[in-house]
Design a protein around this motif. Structure first.
Motif, PDB file in Angstrom:
ATOM      1  N   ASP A  29       0.708  -1.322   0.046  1.00 24.00           N
ATOM      2  CA  ASP A  29       0.083   0.039   0.057  1.00 24.00           C
ATOM      3  C   ASP A  29       0.844   1.211   0.016  1.00 24.00           C
ATOM      4  O   ASP A  29       0.396   2.093  -0.653  1.00 24.00           O
ATOM      5  N   THR A  30       1.959   1.187   0.843  1.00 22.89           N
ATOM      6  CA  THR A  30       2.865   2.356   0.979  1.00 22.89           C
ATOM      7  C   THR A  30       3.648   2.830  -0.441  1.00 22.89           C
ATOM      8  O   THR A  30       3.270   3.849  -0.898  1.00 22.89           O
ATOM      9  N   LEU A  31       3.892   1.498  -0.982  1.00 22.51           N
ATOM     10  CA  LEU A  31       4.591   1.930  -2.472  1.00 22.51           C
ATOM     11  C   LEU A  31       3.326   2.317  -3.364  1.00 22.51           C
ATOM     12  O   LEU A  31       3.700   3.318  -4.307  1.00 22.51           O
ATOM     13  N   ARG A  32       2.216   1.718  -3.271  1.00 19.63           N
ATOM     14  CA  ARG A  32       1.078   2.467  -4.137  1.00 19.63           C
ATOM     15  C   ARG A  32       0.996   3.707  -4.106  1.00 19.63           C
ATOM     16  O   ARG A  32       0.682   4.492  -5.149  1.00 19.63           O
ATOM     17  N   GLY A  33       1.144   4.255  -2.907  1.00 19.76           N
ATOM     18  CA  GLY A  33       0.672   5.695  -2.557  1.00 19.76           C
ATOM     19  C   GLY A  33       1.949   6.208  -2.967  1.00 19.76           C
ATOM     20  O   GLY A  33       1.528   7.633  -3.453  1.00 19.76           O
ATOM     21  N   LEU A  34       2.967   5.959  -3.188  1.00 13.51           N
ATOM     22  CA  LEU A  34       4.106   6.804  -3.779  1.00 13.51           C
ATOM     23  C   LEU A  34       3.757   7.110  -5.298  1.00 13.51           C
ATOM     24  O   LEU A  34       4.403   8.237  -5.759  1.00 13.51           O
ATOM     25  N   GLU A  73       4.471   0.325  -9.187  1.00 16.58           N
ATOM     26  CA  GLU A  73       4.504  -0.950 -10.058  1.00 16.58           C
ATOM     27  C   GLU A  73       4.975  -2.265  -9.120  1.00 16.58           C
ATOM     28  O   GLU A  73       4.746  -3.331  -9.378  1.00 16.58           O
ATOM     29  N   ARG A  74       5.820  -1.632  -8.337  1.00 17.24           N
ATOM     30  CA  ARG A  74       6.460  -2.833  -7.420  1.00 17.24           C
ATOM     31  C   ARG A  74       5.527  -3.450  -6.301  1.00 17.24           C
ATOM     32  O   ARG A  74       5.856  -4.461  -6.023  1.00 17.24           O
ATOM     33  N   ALA A  75       4.422  -2.864  -6.039  1.00 15.84           N
ATOM     34  CA  ALA A  75       3.516  -3.370  -5.259  1.00 15.84           C
ATOM     35  C   ALA A  75       2.976  -4.700  -5.625  1.00 15.84           C
ATOM     36  O   ALA A  75       3.006  -5.658  -4.770  1.00 15.84           O
ATOM     37  N   ALA A  76       2.819  -4.913  -7.005  1.00 18.75           N
ATOM     38  CA  ALA A  76       2.493  -6.294  -7.475  1.00 18.75           C
ATOM     39  C   ALA A  76       3.439  -7.253  -7.009  1.00 18.75           C
ATOM     40  O   ALA A  76       3.035  -8.341  -6.784  1.00 18.75           O
ATOM     41  N   ASP A  77       4.763  -7.019  -7.218  1.00 16.04           N
ATOM     42  CA  ASP A  77       5.727  -7.839  -6.925  1.00 16.04           C
ATOM     43  C   ASP A  77       5.849  -8.328  -5.367  1.00 16.04           C
ATOM     44  O   ASP A  77       6.108  -9.588  -4.913  1.00 16.04           O
TER      45      ASP A  77
END
Ligand code: PEP
Ligand code: MG
Length: 541
Positions: free
Chosen positions: A105-110, A116-120
């Protein structure tokens, strides 16, 4: 529905469904917390090790994805976040689920590429939770024994990772004959059956006989049925010059997605490349490849065809070929959304950088390079594309005809570009208003549909009027009988998976141009696909 020929049998491996969210569960007793933490370390370590060893064995496409996954599984901060939850009494599977979910979630927020790394992270989370709870990990099976893969559906990125030496055949519940999964399976010589309702949800046995031509599936086949197996279909050789019986030349070209395909095409004596699907080079990549890297990749394909025509298609990202570095966002109808040339509207400079790379690769190799844009609907789009390409010194510029609009505008498109290439897969999808990924609509997604062939004929007439090239690079070109119909409708070249060329060449040698024209007229006049096939066969066989 059989979509990639070959008759094989083998043990079934079922592609797993999504890993379920672990329940919150009762609070852990104090003395159970330390051992539970150790379980996470063990599971994460095992996942990292599995991904690392698969990366070492994978080809270029898969290696980067698998290595990135291994690094996430080994990440100390993520493990620590899970440990802290366990020490507050949360059971290990739930602790991993929450800790990795928060990080995603944090990565998505950025936003941007980081998002895109959230999926990994979520993929690795599912693997660790599967390990902890004894479930099959997501994704392709990790096995060294040959298998028949049965899946609900398969993403192009998964299909690209399949090892044809291990995956004997592919069976999916979804997918039509022109889905990219079917196209990739065909290109790699893996027999495949799509739209196999119930094969994944209710498997009927442990072994499966698959006929990728007829679509026949036999669970736990009897010994006498196994005796009938032939692994690969025999095809007559091609002499390197496509022509009809009366000598009308129809160059037969290869569809490629990487240098290896181009080399295979050259060995099959393909007369050039009619479609280089550049997006296939970057499936699973998180970031846009640099211009220098693109140049090297494109040179690999061009080098296989010195002095011959190679048509490079700019990125056809979006819809069923998502690229992480081309974020199209959530769409209700991705096939009608931002895909193909349209992605250049949302990622500034993407198309220009790719054209720079293609022009630079062309300058270093001896192939006669042409570029074409996918998913064009208006003349203005073609004008803009042609200007950008010509500004870089690319002499041959074309567009794909994949929308009914482009087919109807073909005469005006020829005023601004040099050639067109019919993407019959999408032209069928958009003419018939039938998602090419849906198994239930596979019969509508049939390039024998009279309306589709009539649109092809419009483009053919527009090309003939100005002496412009009218290629066909959709799967229709690989169907020998339909290939003759396409020639009759005005196709001046046909491009297909290299292994389809010999059968198409042999069929064309049997018929005159006049027979092809009569067959095209008969198909266009038919009421449906059955009548169209019968009418063409009566004239051409
Ligand atoms: C087509 O649509 O026919 C085509 C060749 O493009 P793709 O299959 O890659 O969408
Ligand atoms: Mg297409």
């Amino acid at each position: 529905m059989g979509v990639s020929p070959g008759r094989v049998a083998g043990r079934v491996v079922r592609m797993p469904g999504p890993v379920a969210e672990p329940p919150e569960g009762p609070e852990l007793a104090e003395d159970g917390r330390e051992p539970e933490s150790a379980r996470v370390a063990e599971a994460a370590g095992a996942v990292a090790e599995t991904l690392r060893s698969r990366a070492a064995r994978a080809g270029d496409t898969g290696r980067a994805i698998l290595e990135a996954g291994a690094a996430i599984a080994a990440d100390e901060d993520l493990r620590e976040a899970a440990r802290q939850r366990i020490h507050a009494g949360v059971p290990a599977p739930r602790a991993v689920w929450e800790a990795f979910g928060t990080a995603a979630d944090t990565l998505r927020g950025l936003g941007g590429r980081t998002a895109e790394r959230a999926a990994d992270i979520l993929d690795v989370r599912a693997r660790i939770v599967a390990h902890l709870t004894g479930q099959q990990p997501p994704g392709l099976p990790d096995t060294d024994e040959p298998y028949v893969l049965v899946a609900h559906d398969l993403a192009p990125a998964d299909t690209a990772l399949l090892d044809p030496a291990l995956c004997l055949a592919l069976v999916t519940e979804e997918g039509g004959p022109t889905s990219h999964t079917a196209i990739l399976a065909r290109g790699r010589g893996i027999p495949a059956v799509v739209a196999a309702r119930g094969a994944w949800t209710e498997p009927g046995g442990e072994t499966l006989l698959v006929d990728g031509s007829t679509g026949e599936l036999v669970w736990d086949p009897a010994p006498e049925q196994l005796a009938s197996l032939t692994e690969r279909v025999e095809v007559p050789p091609f002499d390197g010059a496509g022509r009809t019986s009366d000598g009308h030349r129809v160059p037969l070209l290869a569809n490629v997605g990487k240098a290896g395909d181009a080399e295979e095409g050259a060995r099959a004596l393909a007369e050039g490349v009619g479609l280089f699907r550049t997006e296939f080079c970057f499936l699973g990549r998180a970031e846009e490849p640099s211009v220098d890297e693109q140049i090297e990749i494109y040179r690999g394909v061009l080098a296989a065809f010195p002095g011959k025509r190679v048509v490079v298609r700019t990125l056809d990202a979006g819809s069923d070929k998502p690229l992480a570095f081309v974020p199209t966002g959530e769409e209700e109808n991705p096939a009608l959304g931002v895909r193909g040339l349209r992605t250049s509207w949302i990622v500034p400079g993407l198309l220009d950088r790719q054209l720079d790379a293609i022009a630079a690769a062309a300058a270093k190799e001896r192939a006669e390079v042409a570029v074409m844009a996918p998913m064009v609907a208006t003349v203005a789009e073609a004008v803009d594309f042609a200007e950008r390409a010509r500004a870089r010194g690319i002499a041959h510029v074309g567009v794909m005809i994949e929308t009914p609009s482009a087919a109807l505008l073909a005469d005006r498109l020829f005023q601004v570009i040099d050639f067109v290439s019919l993407g019959t897969n999408d032209l069928a999808q958009y003419t018939m208003a039938a998602d090419r990924l849906l198994g239930s609509l596979a019969a509508l997604n049939d390039p024998w549909q009279p309306a589709v062939v009539e649109l092809i004929g419009r483009a053919g007439s527009a090309g003939a009027a100005v002496g412009g090239g009218v290629g066909v690079c959709g799967e229709a070109a690989a169907d020998p009988l339909l290939a003759a119909v396409l020639v009759g409708a005005g196709a001046t070249s046909l491009s297909m998976a290299a292994r389809a060329i010999p059968a198409v060449a042999a069929q064309l040698r049997e018929v005159s141009l006049e027979q092809c024209r009569q067959a095209a007229a008969a198909v266009i006049a038919a009421r449906d696909t059955a009548e169209a096939r019968a009418a063409a066969a009566a004239i051409l066989r």
